[in-house]
Design an enzyme around this catalytic site. Structure first.
Site, PDB file in Angstrom:
ATOM      1  N   GLU A 405      50.545  48.515  44.152  1.00  0.00           N
ATOM      2  CA  GLU A 405      50.316  48.506  45.648  1.00  0.00           C
ATOM      3  C   GLU A 405      49.462  48.031  46.367  1.00  0.00           C
ATOM      4  O   GLU A 405      48.885  48.823  47.452  1.00  0.00           O
ATOM      5  CB  GLU A 405      51.201  49.937  45.927  1.00  0.00           C
TER       6      GLU A 405
HETATM    7  C1  LIG Z   1      52.494  48.620  35.710  1.00  0.00           C
HETATM    8  C2  LIG Z   1      52.670  47.637  36.543  1.00  0.00           C
HETATM    9  C3  LIG Z   1      53.635  47.398  37.362  1.00  0.00           C
HETATM   10  C4  LIG Z   1      53.888  46.294  38.473  1.00  0.00           C
HETATM   11  N1  LIG Z   1      54.618  46.181  39.088  1.00  0.00           N
HETATM   12  C5  LIG Z   1      54.600  44.974  39.837  1.00  0.00           C
HETATM   13  C6  LIG Z   1      56.089  44.518  40.511  1.00  0.00           C
HETATM   14  O1  LIG Z   1      56.905  45.061  40.482  1.00  0.00           O
HETATM   15  N2  LIG Z   1      55.864  43.326  41.304  1.00  0.00           N
HETATM   16  C7  LIG Z   1      54.758  42.654  41.497  1.00  0.00           C
HETATM   17  O2  LIG Z   1      54.712  41.809  42.280  1.00  0.00           O
HETATM   18  N3  LIG Z   1      53.611  43.000  40.861  1.00  0.00           N
HETATM   19  C8  LIG Z   1      53.401  44.328  40.242  1.00  0.00           C
HETATM   20  N4  LIG Z   1      52.252  44.696  39.471  1.00  0.00           N
HETATM   21  C9  LIG Z   1      51.048  44.101  39.866  1.00  0.00           C
HETATM   22  C10 LIG Z   1      50.107  44.833  40.757  1.00  0.00           C
HETATM   23  O3  LIG Z   1      50.360  44.774  42.040  1.00  0.00           O
HETATM   24  C11 LIG Z   1      48.576  43.905  40.585  1.00  0.00           C
HETATM   25  O4  LIG Z   1      48.320  44.476  39.155  1.00  0.00           O
HETATM   26  C12 LIG Z   1      47.594  44.710  41.282  1.00  0.00           C
HETATM   27  O5  LIG Z   1      47.895  44.006  42.689  1.00  0.00           O
HETATM   28  C13 LIG Z   1      46.181  44.096  41.168  1.00  0.00           C
HETATM   29  O6  LIG Z   1      46.274  42.716  40.546  1.00  0.00           O
HETATM   30  P1  LIG Z   1      45.539  41.991  39.569  1.00  0.00           P
HETATM   31  O7  LIG Z   1      45.976  43.085  38.276  1.00  0.00           O
HETATM   32  O8  LIG Z   1      45.557  40.866  39.365  1.00  0.00           O
HETATM   33  O9  LIG Z   1      43.928  42.400  39.684  1.00  0.00           O
HETATM   34  P2  LIG Z   1      43.013  41.628  40.250  1.00  0.00           P
HETATM   35  O10 LIG Z   1      43.234  41.474  41.495  1.00  0.00           O
HETATM   36  O11 LIG Z   1      42.377  40.751  39.271  1.00  0.00           O
HETATM   37  O12 LIG Z   1      41.743  42.812  40.498  1.00  0.00           O
HETATM   38  C14 LIG Z   1      40.880  43.126  39.521  1.00  0.00           C
HETATM   39  C15 LIG Z   1      39.582  44.147  40.047  1.00  0.00           C
HETATM   40  O13 LIG Z   1      39.087  43.204  41.141  1.00  0.00           O
HETATM   41  C16 LIG Z   1      39.130  43.957  42.161  1.00  0.00           C
HETATM   42  N5  LIG Z   1      39.096  43.049  43.435  1.00  0.00           N
HETATM   43  C17 LIG Z   1      40.015  42.099  43.489  1.00  0.00           C
HETATM   44  N6  LIG Z   1      39.757  41.614  44.667  1.00  0.00           N
HETATM   45  C18 LIG Z   1      38.820  41.895  45.138  1.00  0.00           C
HETATM   46  C19 LIG Z   1      38.108  41.927  46.320  1.00  0.00           C
HETATM   47  N7  LIG Z   1      38.368  40.926  47.397  1.00  0.00           N
HETATM   48  N8  LIG Z   1      37.034  42.569  46.716  1.00  0.00           N
HETATM   49  C20 LIG Z   1      36.834  43.783  46.239  1.00  0.00           C
HETATM   50  N9  LIG Z   1      37.502  43.922  44.722  1.00  0.00           N
HETATM   51  C21 LIG Z   1      38.549  43.042  44.575  1.00  0.00           C
HETATM   52  C22 LIG Z   1      40.230  44.857  42.283  1.00  0.00           C
HETATM   53  O14 LIG Z   1      40.202  46.087  43.003  1.00  0.00           O
HETATM   54  C23 LIG Z   1      40.231  45.204  41.009  1.00  0.00           C
HETATM   55  O15 LIG Z   1      39.240  46.283  40.503  1.00  0.00           O
HETATM   56  C24 LIG Z   1      52.167  45.665  38.671  1.00  0.00           C
HETATM   57  C25 LIG Z   1      51.362  46.038  37.707  1.00  0.00           C
HETATM   58  C26 LIG Z   1      51.408  46.776  36.851  1.00  0.00           C
HETATM   59  C27 LIG Z   1      50.056  47.120  35.994  1.00  0.00           C
END
Ligand SMILES: Cc1cc2nc3c(=O)[nH]c(=O)nc-3n(C[C@H](O)[C@H](O)[C@H](O)COP(=O)(O)OP(=O)(O)OC[C@H]3O[C@@H](n4cnc5c(N)ncnc54)[C@H](O)[C@@H]3O)c2cc1C
Ligand SMILES: Cc1cc2nc3c(=O)[nH]c(=O)nc-3n(C[C@H](O)[C@H](O)[C@H](O)COP(=O)(O)OP(=O)(O)OC[C@H]3O[C@@H](n4cnc5c(N)ncnc54)[C@H](O)[C@@H]3O)c2cc1C
Lengths: 596, 596
Positions: A405
């Site tokens: 979220e």
């Molecule tokens: C168990 C699980 C269930 C999920 N369910 C759903 C679902 O039903 N539908 C769906 O669409 N998604 C779902 N997700 C995805 C989830 O929303 C994403 O994992 C989340 O938004 C983070 O994206 P990412 O994993 O690509 O991390 P990244 O975006 O790669 O982030 C990696 C790190 O970088 C930081 N970061 C990234 N950008 C910035 C910035 N601009 N400034 C500072 N820090 C930054 C983040 O805070 C984090 O610490 C789920 C994920 C999990 C693990």
């Protein structure tokens, strides 16, 4: 309900005061709401808690059948309008359901993905035909929903997705191709909300996709740290044909949909965190009362009492903020509908209005829960590390909440960003009060000013001062750094901390004030202690975050003046926080459960 | 080595200054030690890292075979005397091995239980026959060892165990009966150190028990949150016959043995935490440099840079304290042996002497690691929650460290308790400096006092002041609460926090000062930043913990005076901690690894 109620606009809490009579407190839930709550509790006791291991083993068919049962009980339809087979309850009632069900581990995640990000895009953005077709089935649980936004290379930056939608030659279908990741409920969902870009669009468009449209394949279940019972899949769309009438809202409106639905997801995540943490607190109190070492129940030891009191304090505080904001959403909705707005649009507008509060509650809720499960493990000692005792699952399951979220980093950045944008657009007058603080800084403090009077005058003064500190720092940061502030994330984080703590502390204070008016001081002595503990902690946090921020962008005389201002704004009378925690712990231990 | 070296006694750091030249810093490891380090690294790369999943599945025979291989390489015998087939290396060399192997997840736990709590009781308390019989086999790894102290109802209160030992009619054997719990290496150990009470003794006695003595049964492997590859069993002793010659040391000396062995276990747990966290930091930096969102590597974002810098800072700080204390143990040993003490006894005495430091390092090491794995998960975003990416295991495995080798609550209590007892016994003159601080409080600050000069004069002044703050608070607490202080755990926790932070911060400062002397300021600019960051954080922690403590036991004028003193002692010049963290992060990101 209350006609004379003064509601602030979203984010306005940082510049204005709220009166206790104007906030909703969870002690005010009515009979019907309490019955719904009881239904949820009974459901967890009967269907979920006895099956946690089976659920976490992803036993074939179990989770969908639990969703079916929840559907039969109406738990998926609480705030769905009656015309679609729902109960048409208000937002805070759906928050209450989310709160209680929040204790249900993986089941809670499945349910809230279905009712939230799965169902709401159609309910709020669907046209009549779409709503007629999908909502009744989703409300009953006959169909289950999932939400496909994230991709391998597009997480926090959700609008950067590469999934494509191309209109077929006949103009009847969009062919969707791409890879979605981390899709909750993916393994059994019948309906997917899929975000894709049409042709070379800059922005996403949302589609309603049925499982059987064809061209959909999936990877096996992801292996995860926690919420192991929640189905999580990678989903591949390969020329998946989606009828044109299944486009949701307008072309390129998908990112807007995603963001707005996330607002609701965020505040609900906070609500779910309250429910999980309440369960953990109860379990921890029980164990501390049972386990003896050195000839004493460990609940006799100050080190353990400290933890119990602190757990209860944080839960109570976040709960106060969550339902306060929930009611703000309800009130805003009522106003908008009264002014003639369409119901679905009013739902969206009312959460959008409180997007800052939603983000705060997401961050504070998830961090509160992580603190509580961590201390829960610690209170259990070696048993906290055992997969056969309850804390292990709680600890692992909790950890996802700071990630999905919107990560807590993204949400903290948003808190400040949204506030400043509203200020810039003139929706929120941040300038006048910020300038007032600036000139107050220059003036000699008026030591003869009449002391405020009334309930919690001192505490209210503190909250006022903390807001001044926040405005001073944010104002100076904006002025000094101008266009580069957006890149100064450390400072933004400091400011977000100040804003969030102040919001939660103020909510706690207002709740306790209202409680006293209702029940008298004696009946809520524990809540008064809790409020004072949280307020003291807030003062310390604001002081630290403020100092760190100021030191990082100001210098010389200006810095000294602001540091002096910060000290003035965070000055409080000595408070024996240890004794207050001891009193709270005593009540918890005697009740042998969370009792606030 | 250095003859003119001034070593403080254990715990004396709180009342005396140490010179940089007198501490050992990890940059001083010699060629041979670095070769041993390399051997350990190579072993992990070749044998452990490729097999982490198999290890965690408890694949039959795998862990013992890894231990055998480690034995062949000599890794189990580093500080075992040469006469028993070991290499006779000093304590800090064995710490270095523990540090590096610490990155090896469950394997690290198995190895350190074997070489530490498994082997050392015999090495340090065994008679010649016992040592001759067991040590060579344990040093080679032919036999593996476990340590059986904990029971279902006897964890933190280790001396309350119910396991019994009864001499048989012939007087040849003790028959041991009872239930032990959470026994690391239980599933494959050949030798158990078992603590039991003979007849109705008040205190435990230790025995060396071989697997084949008979009467030993076990439960299946425990299911745990983490370190899943580490064998953990409940063990039942049912009239297990132990030859009388296998009693270790004297009757009723068991608790003393347990406690003394735990001192070593604690400082080594800190060392292992450094190694694991260094690995996590490296992994996190790599990922942050690889993963892009919003068109930028996430290592470009201040929110991520903050985390990386903070992770490195805490690791560097705890490492500084750990090897400083390790060398103190070595030096004390040398002195004791030079004065004619028997080697085994000198080993024990030298760690006992630094028991306060050992407890600090246990607590600070384990909490540092939990912070680092938590941020590691967060940096990975959704992938942090995936069991297929490295952070999940790191997160789960880390959590045990705050629980075993004495919970962090017990260790915090011990830190203060041991210091105060030494004060009471006159071993440590806490009174004179505490009184000096008390009278300094009464006097008007001498604003004309000449400023101190030399490297880090300001920082040294801060450390001195923080010690004064600690003495003021502890002194006042003792005076005010007298006999009830032991029950005021919250205050003891506050004091432990102050003592621990000061020790770690001072160690960091001394290390950096020594580094500058060796390499010049330019070469160690990152370390200087790290030291200042940690020092600033320490000042803030001391201020908060101090305020909380004072408010909880003092009142009126006395409270005001001490609060003023606390403010004076924690006053520092404004420091731009954000820029310092940015500089540290920059170095980490450019090196693409932990580089200090
Ligand atoms: C168990 C699980 C269930 C999920 N369910 C759903 C679902 O039903 N539908 C769906 O669409 N998604 C779902 N997700 C995805 C989830 O929303 C994403 O994992 C989340 O938004 C983070 O994206 P990412 O994993 O690509 O991390 P990244 O975006 O790669 O982030 C990696 C790190 O970088 C930081 N970061 C990234 N950008 C910035 C910035 N601009 N400034 C500072 N820090 C930054 C983040 O805070 C984090 O610490 C789920 C994920 C999990 C693990
Ligand atoms: C994976 C694992 C491996 C282990 N390996 C071994 C081993 O090889 N050999 C062995 O003998 N043991 C082993 N242990 C046991 C370990 O040492 C104990 O779990 C630990 O000492 C805590 O004891 P407990 O679990 O009984 O917790 P408890 O002592 O019941 O503690 C519960 C809580 O109460 C707190 N508490 C207890 N007493 C006090 C007090 N006086 N004041 C304030 N707070 C207090 C604790 O800090 C904790 O928070 C292992 C445990 C685990 C989980």
């Amino acid at each position: 309900m209350q006609n004379e109620k003064q509601s602030l606009k979203g984010g306005e809490f940082i510049i204005k005061e709220t009166e206790a009579k104007d906030v909703f407190i969870p002690e005010e839930f009515d009979e019907e709401q309490l019955m719904i709550k009881k239904t949820c509790e009974d459901f967890l006791e009967a269907e979920v808690f006895p099956n946690l291991d089976r659920i976490d083993k992803l036993e074939e068919g179990l989770m969908p059948s639990l969703m079916d049962k929840a559907g039969e009980l109406g738990l998926l339809a609480v705030s769905i309008p009656e015309e679609y087979g729902g109960f048409g309850k208000n937002f805070n009632t759906s928050m209450l359901v989310t709160d209680v069900i929040g204790a249900g581990h993986s089941f809670a995640v499945a349910l809230s993905a279905h009712t939230g990000i799965g169902t709401l895009p159609i309910l709020y953005y669907g046209n009549t035909a779409q709503k007629d077709k999908y909502i009744p089935k989703l409300a009953s649980g006959e169909w289950k929903a999932a939400y496909c936004l994230t991709e391998p290379n597009s997480g926090s930056d959700a609008n950067s997705g590469k999934t494509k939608a191309v209109l077929n030659a006949e103009g009847t279908h969009y062919l969707i191709s791409g890879q979605k990741m981390w899709i909750t409920n993916g393994g059994f969902a019948d309906v997917f909300i899929v975000f894709a870009k049409i042709d070379d669009d800059k922005n996403l468009t949302a589609f309603i996709v049925e499982k059987d449209f064809g061209g959909i394949t999936m990877n096996p279940e992801e292996h995860k740290m926690g919420i192991k019972g929640s189905s999580t899949r990678q989903i591949f769309f390969n020329d998946c044909p989606v009828p044109v009438e299944n486009m949701l809202s307008e072309r390129e409106n998908g990112f807007k949909i995603a963001v707005n639905i996330l607002n609701i997801g965020r505040i609900k995540l906070g609500a779910a965190a309250i429910g999980s943490s309440r369960k953990v607190i109860n379990t921890a109190i029980n164990y501390a009362n049972e386990r003896a070492q050195f000839g004493l129940q460990i609940s006799k030891f100050g080190a353990i009492r400290y933890k119990l009191a602190e757990m209860a304090t944080r839960n109570f505080a976040v709960e106060s903020a969550t339902y306060r904001a929930g009611q703000n959403v309800d009130d805003a909705y009522e106003r908008l509908v009264a002014s003639g707005m369409d119901s679905a649009k009013a739902k969206l507008k009312s959460t959008e209005e409180f997007a800052v509060e939603c983000a705060i509650i997401k961050v504070w809720g998830s961090e509160m829960l992580d603190y509580i499960v961590d201390e829960g493990v610690q209170i259990y000692g070696g048993m906290g590390f055992s997969a056969e005792a309850p804390m292990d699952r709680a600890y692992r399951d909790s950890r996802i909440n700071r990630i999905f979220e919107g990560t807590n980093e993204i949400n903290r950045l948003l808190i400040v960003d949204m506030l400043l944008k509203r200020g810039m657009k003139g929706e929120l007058d941040l300038m006048t009060p910020a300038q007032a603080v600036a000139s107050e800084l220059m003036s000699i403090p008026d030591f003869n000013a009449a002391e405020d009077e009334g309930t919690f005058a001192a505490e209210k003064k503190i909250i006022k001062n903390l807001k001044k500190a926040g405005l001073m720092i944010a104002g100076a940061a904006v002025q000094k750094l101008m266009m580069t502030l957006a890149k100064e994330q450390e400072i933004l984080m400091n400011i977000a901390d100040i804003i969030g703590y102040v919001y939660v502390a103020e909510s706690t204070l207002l709740r306790v004030e209202k409680l006293i008016a209702q029940k008298g001081e004696n009946a809520v002595s524990g809540q008064i202690d809790i409020m004072r503990i949280y307020l003291q902690e807030t003062v310390d946090k604001v002081h630290l975050a403020g100092k760190e921020a100021l030191n990082s962008f100001a210098e010389g005389d200006e810095l000294n003046m602001m540091l002096m201002g910060l000290r003035r704004f965070t000055k409080t009378a000595p408070f024996n926080i240890k004794d207050a925690r001891q009193r709270v712990a005593k009540q918890l231990i005697e009740a042998n459960k969370y009792c606030y």
